[in-house]
Design a protein around this motif. Structure first.
Motif, mmCIF file in Angstrom:
data_model
loop_
_atom_site.group_PDB
_atom_site.id
_atom_site.type_symbol
_atom_site.label_atom_id
_atom_site.label_comp_id
_atom_site.label_asym_id
_atom_site.label_seq_id
_atom_site.Cartn_x
_atom_site.Cartn_y
_atom_site.Cartn_z
ATOM 1 N N GLY A 1 0.731 -1.174 0.168
ATOM 2 C CA GLY A 1 -0.049 0.157 -0.008
ATOM 3 C C GLY A 1 0.803 1.347 -0.062
ATOM 4 N N PRO A 2 1.726 1.455 1.155
ATOM 5 C CA PRO A 2 2.588 2.566 1.362
ATOM 6 C C PRO A 2 3.670 2.872 0.076
ATOM 7 N N LEU A 3 4.055 1.446 -0.356
ATOM 8 C CA LEU A 3 5.072 1.632 -1.467
ATOM 9 C C LEU A 3 4.417 2.199 -2.693
ATOM 10 N N GLY A 4 3.107 1.799 -3.148
ATOM 11 C CA GLY A 4 2.383 2.203 -4.210
ATOM 12 C C GLY A 4 2.300 3.530 -4.229
ATOM 13 N N GLU A 5 2.275 4.310 -3.270
ATOM 14 C CA GLU A 5 1.907 5.708 -2.898
ATOM 15 C C GLU A 5 3.248 6.533 -3.272
ATOM 16 N N LEU A 6 4.468 5.681 -2.872
ATOM 17 C CA LEU A 6 5.907 6.170 -2.833
ATOM 18 C C LEU A 6 6.411 6.098 -4.252
ATOM 19 N N ASP A 7 6.254 4.966 -4.723
ATOM 20 C CA ASP A 7 6.972 4.746 -6.315
ATOM 21 C C ASP A 7 6.279 3.633 -6.749
ATOM 22 N N GLU A 8 5.827 3.963 -8.194
ATOM 23 C CA GLU A 8 5.130 3.010 -8.687
ATOM 24 C C GLU A 8 6.116 2.112 -9.313
ATOM 25 N N VAL A 9 7.054 2.325 -9.760
ATOM 26 C CA VAL A 9 8.001 1.432 -10.384
ATOM 27 C C VAL A 9 8.477 0.468 -9.423
ATOM 28 N N ALA A 10 8.823 0.859 -8.085
ATOM 29 C CA ALA A 10 9.464 0.131 -7.145
ATOM 30 C C ALA A 10 8.225 -0.792 -6.511
ATOM 31 N N TYR A 11 6.964 -0.276 -6.560
ATOM 32 C CA TYR A 11 6.001 -1.015 -6.158
ATOM 33 C C TYR A 11 5.723 -2.262 -7.122
ATOM 34 N N LEU A 12 6.209 -2.184 -8.500
ATOM 35 C CA LEU A 12 5.884 -3.217 -9.252
ATOM 36 C C LEU A 12 7.098 -4.258 -9.011
ATOM 37 N N ARG A 13 8.088 -3.721 -9.025
ATOM 38 C CA ARG A 13 9.184 -4.642 -8.468
ATOM 39 C C ARG A 13 9.081 -5.430 -7.460
#
Ligand SMILES: [Zn+2]
Length: 156
Positions: free
Chosen positions: A111-123
């Motif tokens: 959740g919080p990672l998706g808000e922070l950075d979408e590329v990092a979230y996908l990784r």
């Protein structure tokens, strides 16, 4: 517990009190051998249950290390990582569960990672959810965009 100064295996409790939030007990101890004083703290350990059945103490540092790997080359600074780690820990402690499955820890990160950075979230999601095909990524990207996961169009 050993005396941290002289390693004497015995110590005497001279004072015991709860921390302000009641989540821990601190004990002031005195070493009968060297006379020095030190403080110990007793608190409930938040445990993470891995799929293998092994449990280990929750570690915010581990969460941050995992997210940092996913953020390599992305415009995410240490401060943002620290805040994310804190949010994840608060969310998990907020569940009131003393032993949390590791996959729920992963969910709490997404959740919080998706808000922070979408590329990092996908990784991170690709590792965590074991993405196997481009479709998996496409579905996740749709979700990130706030849409419904891609699927067959409704008939009629
Ligand atoms: Zn000592």
């Amino acid at each position: 517990m050993h005396c941290p100064f002289c390693r004497n295996p015995d110590s005497r409790v001279i004072d015991s009190r709860s921390t302000e939030d009641g989540a821990a007990i601190r004990r002031r101890r005195s070493c009968p051998e060297c006379g020095k004083r030190f403080t110990t703290q007793e608190n409930v350990l938040l445990m993470v249950a891995k799929r293998s059945g092994v449990t280990e103490p929750f570690s915010r540092e581990k969460i941050i290390a995992g997210v940092r790997r996913a953020c390599q080359g992305r415009p995410v600074d240490e401060d943002a990582l620290a805040k994310l780690g804190q949010r994840v820990e608060e969310a998990i402690r907020g569940t009131g569960i003393a032993e949390i499955p590791s996959n729920e820890v992963g969910l709490a990160i997404l959740g919080p990672l998706g808000e922070l950075d979408e590329v990092a979230y996908l990784r991170f999601a690709s590792v965590y959810r074991s993405f196997e095909s481009l479709d998996d990524f496409a579905r996740e990207i749709e979700t990130l965009r706030g849409g419904q996961p891609a699927g067959p169009a409704p008939s009629g």
